[in-house]
Design an enzyme around this catalytic site. Structure first.
Site, PDB file in Angstrom:
ATOM      1  N   ASN A  18       0.905  -1.110   0.136  1.00 13.96           N
ATOM      2  CA  ASN A  18      -0.033  -0.056   0.138  1.00 13.96           C
ATOM      3  C   ASN A  18       0.802   1.331   0.064  1.00 13.96           C
ATOM      4  OD1 ASN A  18      -2.987  -0.255  -0.208  1.00 13.96           O
ATOM      5  ND2 ASN A  18      -2.685  -1.559   1.868  1.00 13.96           N
ATOM      6  N   ARG A  73       4.763   0.186  25.652  1.00 17.92           N
ATOM      7  CA  ARG A  73       4.068   0.833  24.333  1.00 17.92           C
ATOM      8  C   ARG A  73       4.131   2.031  24.289  1.00 17.92           C
ATOM      9  NH1 ARG A  73       0.833  -2.423  21.091  1.00 17.92           N
ATOM     10  NH2 ARG A  73       0.558  -3.834  22.572  1.00 17.92           N
ATOM     11  N   ARG A  99       0.844  -2.341  14.900  1.00 19.08           N
ATOM     12  CA  ARG A  99       0.732  -2.090  16.044  1.00 19.08           C
ATOM     13  C   ARG A  99      -0.250  -1.523  16.652  1.00 19.08           C
ATOM     14  NH1 ARG A  99       4.673  -3.347  19.549  1.00 19.08           N
ATOM     15  NH2 ARG A  99       4.810  -1.255  20.471  1.00 19.08           N
ATOM     16  N   HIS A 117      -8.071  -0.480   6.440  1.00 19.76           N
ATOM     17  CA  HIS A 117      -8.633  -1.953   7.188  1.00 19.76           C
ATOM     18  C   HIS A 117      -9.050  -2.752   6.020  1.00 19.76           C
ATOM     19  CE1 HIS A 117      -9.742  -4.347  10.353  1.00 19.76           C
ATOM     20  NE2 HIS A 117     -11.146  -4.337   9.742  1.00 19.76           N
TER      21      HIS A 117
END
Length: 200
Positions: A18, A73, A99, A117
């Site tokens: 992409n 994180r 992530r 998505h």
């Protein structure tokens, strides 16, 4: 020539297909000349991501920030924000960036953070979207470009593409058909954002 530079930073973790579609569209359609749109950097959280070499072959600056090097994180996201912000981005593009982002990161880029998505949101947020669509008996599947919010895969929708679910489809064959559409709608959504000056 557009008066205001609109830098784009793309985040990847894998093959970068992409990302490459976006970069090629930017080059072919002269986003820089038309709207000041420029892919300033491609950043990966994985040093071995194939997309890094692909980005370099397309003339892109690349950087790596390995998430394993950070204790939490939050610490990784803070370092990633600092790295991204050096490029003064008007848009941060998630292109296969695997992530889960912290709320602080999402809020920092509110209104200028987008993702793609592989489902027709709000259907099938999360993982394993293609198998879930097949298992549910869906006749169509697809992909969605959306703004990122703190709710996973639930931000405002910017673009969608629909593909048929064919008899005998596996998750892999459906994924391949959806991916060809992702490569079309992601650059298109960014082009519309550049031309309007806002992703909304």
């Amino acid at each position: 020539m557009a008066s205001k530079q609109k830098n784009i930073v793309i985040l990847i973790s894998g093959s970068g297909s992409n990302m490459a579609a976006i970069v090629r569209a930017a080059q072919k359609e002269a986003w820089q000349d038309q709207w000041g749109g420029r892919v300033a950097a491609v950043i990966s959280n994985k040093a071995g991501a194939a997309g890094l070499a692909l980005a370099q072959s397309l003339g892109m600056a690349t950087e790596v920030l390995a998430h394993q090097s950070f204790a939490s994180r939050e610490a990784f996201d803070a370092a990633l924000m600092a790295l991204i912000d050096r490029h003064e981005p008007q848009l941060v593009v998630l292109a296969g960036f695997m992530r889960i982002l912290t709320p602080g990161f999402v809020q920092h880029y509110a209104g200028r953070l987008i993702n793609i998505h592989p489902s027709l949101l709000p259907a099938f947020p999360g993982l394993n979207t293609h198998q879930r669509a097949i298992d549910a008996g869906c006749q169509v599947a697809g992909a969605t470009v959306h703004q990122v919010t703190v709710d996973l895969d639930h931000g405002p929708i910017l673009a969608q593409a629909v593909v048929p679910v064919l008899p005998g489809d596996s998750a892999d064959t459906l994924a391949a058909r959806v991916l060809t559409q992702e490569h079309l709608i992601y650059p298109r959504a960014i082009r519309e954002w550049l031309s309007k000056g806002s992703p909304s």
